[in-house]
Design an enzyme around this catalytic site. Structure first.
Site, mmCIF file in Angstrom:
data_model
loop_
_atom_site.group_PDB
_atom_site.id
_atom_site.type_symbol
_atom_site.label_atom_id
_atom_site.label_comp_id
_atom_site.label_asym_id
_atom_site.label_seq_id
_atom_site.Cartn_x
_atom_site.Cartn_y
_atom_site.Cartn_z
ATOM 1 N N ASN A 223 42.674 -9.626 19.632
ATOM 2 C CA ASN A 223 42.839 -8.528 18.677
ATOM 3 C C ASN A 223 44.187 -8.689 17.988
ATOM 4 O OD1 ASN A 223 42.493 -5.675 17.581
ATOM 5 N ND2 ASN A 223 44.426 -5.477 18.675
ATOM 6 N N GLU A 224 44.205 -8.666 16.709
ATOM 7 C CA GLU A 224 45.465 -8.753 15.947
ATOM 8 C C GLU A 224 46.406 -9.812 16.505
ATOM 9 O OE1 GLU A 224 47.372 -5.018 15.046
ATOM 10 O OE2 GLU A 224 45.822 -4.515 13.597
ATOM 11 N N GLU B 284 39.173 3.031 21.139
ATOM 12 C CA GLU B 284 40.326 2.590 21.933
ATOM 13 C C GLU B 284 40.860 3.793 22.694
ATOM 14 O OE1 GLU B 284 43.545 0.742 19.742
ATOM 15 O OE2 GLU B 284 44.401 -0.017 21.615
ATOM 16 N N CYS C 226 45.055 -2.817 20.395
ATOM 17 C CA CYS C 226 46.188 -3.430 21.105
ATOM 18 C C CYS C 226 46.039 -3.326 22.615
ATOM 19 C CB CYS C 226 47.490 -2.773 20.676
ATOM 20 S SG CYS C 226 47.907 -3.053 18.958
HETATM 21 O O1 AHR Z 1 44.230 1.538 15.766
HETATM 22 C C1 AHR Z 1 45.491 1.532 16.338
HETATM 23 C C2 AHR Z 1 46.049 0.134 16.489
HETATM 24 O O2 AHR Z 1 46.197 -0.442 15.235
HETATM 25 C C3 AHR Z 1 45.169 -0.842 17.205
HETATM 26 O O3 AHR Z 1 45.303 -0.751 18.568
HETATM 27 C C4 AHR Z 1 45.648 -2.149 16.719
HETATM 28 O O4 AHR Z 1 44.660 -3.139 16.735
HETATM 29 C C5 AHR Z 1 46.188 -1.856 15.347
HETATM 30 O O5 AHR Z 1 47.466 -2.327 15.184
#
Ligand code: AHR
Length: 654
Positions: free
Chosen positions: A372-373, A47, A241
């Site tokens: 994602n999440e 990321e 995120c």
């Molecule tokens: O790894 C950091 C963040 O942690 C990521 O972006 C997210 O998916 C999680 O909350």
């Protein structure tokens, strides 16, 4: 489904402060594998957080090269005295795709004028290395020459060259190469604008020549190499995120990250303003590292590509915006087009673009993450719409779906149940938890359904001080991860993929700790957690072999954890063993098999008596793997394990 605190774990916590028990024999049932280890079991989560991409692995040294940051001159300083008004003007031409702004230089008389770029927390410059300075320009009144200079930490010039801006009505690319005579961790770039004339400039850029695989304007070699060294099974990108965005406008849109670099529309990086205590006002995503480059990097390092796409929802920790269900089509189309970009014939629209970018061969995409999440019924509704279309058109692509932000609680239980009802291929579980959780969860997957959805342990890290205090990548954290990973490995028939998160942290530009790998502008090092991951990944084996102590899995009894695999290619039995005691443990391993041990057995150990110890730029190998020989007699191996150690024993089998 979940085991919150196994008896073994309770014993584990107690016994780490007492004397270790007399250790009986561990029995290894080599002839009766309990399942297969997936070939892409241990992978990488990437990321653009902590300056992971811009200012990190993407080797561009100029910050805000196209003047598209919210403040167009952020990162730049004007050089010269009494520079007349109107000399440097930010021009906005909305007709230019993705990159409206440029810098107009008007210099009707000769006076001292220049621009200085500060780089991303400075520029990492290496002695003797060649650098390429390039720009796009249009010039109506020729006569200007750009004199570029690299400055070291003390502002001494350590390399320079010149470029003349000749007349051109259309945008033209021009570049020049020169060497640096010195090393600098916090260098700068001066661009002196000499002569009289007028020109528009854009994409002012500086790259080192020693990029990964020598690709022009490519990636930082040392940062890709440390990933390649892990022999990762997959590369998940672009997050995290960042996929979701703080709002939908700020979400990651892969189509805007492919094609000519100068047309890729920059957006603010969501981590720019996420944490008040770590504001990073100069953090933007230029997408020089875009989806094409992610696919290429996956291929280069032998990892299966795993893109994650926005599911029509912005981050629920921020706005939580959702796109109306009847407008989800564009999002679903993005997924279909991405599959075409990766796997489509070169005559298809997106396959053609891939070929034009330099890769006519398919990228062989096999899996895709949707969301994602994300959580709640709003996620399930959107995911279901994706699933219907994707399964109808691309049944060959496995869908990976989110089980939310944590490994338990109402949110998790709701999603886990729904995703299993939907027969989602792979469920993505995330856990950022203290070391005690990792130790007590080593048996988490022992009772998971063997026939349902597979599990992707998509983001995990042991956090020693969360939510307060700086989370160091301590040995304490890494050892607890090593213990937990024995549970993933033992359950490799259910848990088919795993990755630590986040991946990179820049010592001068991080927002989130701990991170697997730390960098500054010149150096990179692996944390103890990195070494744990790498030992699993480079010793992943092909079959799960039961290892029992008194007929039980080794999940924390007397603070010991173990898992075993067999590698049918190298013909090795591989034992992973964690001693979480403060004293040496002597263990006996008995191989129950018709096969025999044959050849030199070895072990690799990570250990420290200091649980707070961590690696750093100054001491990058304070905790490092140490290799030594292992003795055996017939089918019996007797080994001693250092206090607080993680050991990988490799035994050749005939
Ligand atoms: O790894 C950091 C963040 O942690 C990521 O972006 C997210 O998916 C999680 O909350």
């Amino acid at each position: 489904m979940k085991k919150l605190l196994s008896i073994g774990a309770i014993l584990s916590i107690c016994s780490s402060i007492s004397f270790a028990q007399n250790i009986p024999t561990f029995k290894i049932d080599l002839d009766n594998p309990s399942g297969e280890i997936s070939s892409n079991m241990w992978g990488i989560f990437f990321e653009d957080i902590n300056l992971g991409a811009d200012g990190g692995i993407y080797a561009e040294l100029v910050k805000n090269r196209s003047f598209e940051f919210s403040n167009p001159l952020m990162g730049w300083k004007t050089l010269g005295e009494n520079v007349p008004e109107g000399t440097l003007v930010i021009q906005n031409n909305g007709k230019r795709k993705g990159n409206a702004r440029s810098l107009l230089i008007n210099k009707p008389t000769d006076f001292l004028l220049g621009l200085q770029n500060e780089g991303f927390r400075g520029m990492g410059i290496k002695e003797g290395l060649q650098y390429e300075f390039s720009l796009l320009f249009k010039c109506s009144k020729p006569g200007l020459t750009l004199h570029v200079e690299l400055l070291d930490d003390t502002d001494k010039v350590c390399g320079s060259s010149k470029i003349s801006l000749t007349e051109t009505a259309a945008w033209k690319n021009i570049s020049v190469r020169f060497r640096s005579a010195a090393e600098s961790k916090k260098g700068k770039l001066n661009i002196w604008i000499q002569g009289i004339g007028s020109a528009e400039v854009d994409m002012l850029s500086l790259f080192p020549e020693d990029t990964w695989r020598g690709r022009s304007k490519g990636l930082r070699k040392d940062m890709v190499q440390i990933l390649a060294d892990m022999k990762p099974g997959f590369l998940r990108f672009p997050g995290g995120c960042i996929v979701e965005g703080r709002d939908l406008a700020n979400r990651f849109q892969w189509k805007k990250t492919v094609g000519p670099i100068e047309e890729r529309e920059l957006i603010i990086n969501r981590w720019n303003t996420e944490f008040n205590h770590r504001l990073t006002p100069d953090y933007f995503q230029t997408f020089g590292l875009g989806f094409y480059e992610y696919f290429l990097m996956s291929e280069d390092i032998g990892a299966e590509p795993l893109p994650i796409l926005n599911c029509g929802m912005a981050c629920q920790f921020n706005t939580g915006e959702v796109v109306p269900l009847d407008e989800l089509d564009t999002y679903i189309q993005d997924a279909l087009d991405l599959i075409e970009f990766a796997n489509g014939d070169v005559h298809t629209k997106w396959g053609k673009l891939r070929a034009e970018m330099g890769h006519p061969e398919k990228f062989n995409l096999k899996m895709l993450g949707i969301g994602n999440e994300n959580w709640g019924p709003q996620y399930i509704e959107r995911l279901a719409a994706f699933q219907v279309v994707l399964k109808a058109k691309h049944p060959e692509i496995a869908i990976i779906a989110s089980s939310g932000t944590g490994p338990d609680g109402e949110r998790f239980d709701y999603l886990d149940k729904k995703l299993r009802e939907m027969k989602i291929d792979v469920i993505d579980e995330h856990y950022y938890r203290p070391p005690s959780w990792f130790l007590s969860s080593a048996a988490r997957y022992d009772d998971y359904d063997r026939n349902g959805s597979k599990i992707f342990a998509g983001e995990y890290a042991s956090h020693t001080t969360r939510p307060n205090g700086p989370n160091k990548n301590s040995w304490d954290a890494a050892l607890s991860e090593a213990a937990f990973l024995t549970g993933l490995e033992r359950n490799g028939d259910v848990v088919t993929m795993a990755s630590y998160a986040p991946l990179f942290g820049h010592v001068d530009g991080w927002q989130w700790t701990p991170d697997l790998i730390w960098v500054d502008n010149l150096n990179v090092y692996g944390t103890p957690s990195y070494h744990v991951q790498k030992l699993y990944s480079t010793n992943k084996g092909t079959a799960i072999i039961p290892i029992k102590w008194n007929d039980n899995n080794v999940v924390g009894q007397d603070s010991l954890y173990a898992s075993t695999v067999y590698d049918e290619v190298s013909k090795e039995l591989i034992i992973k063993f964690v001693n979480h005691n403060n004293k040496t443990v002597n263990g006996t391993f008995q191989l129950d098999s018709n096969k025999q041990i044959n050849g030199n057995a070895t072990k690799i150990t990570l250990s420290s008596n200091d649980m707070a110890a961590y690696n750093s730029i100054a001491d990058p190998l304070k905790i490092k793997p140490q290799e030594s020989a292992v003795k055996y007699s017939g089918a019996i191996i007797k080994e001693s394990f250092l206090p607080y150690s993680f050991t990988v024993i490799k035994i050749p089998i005939k």
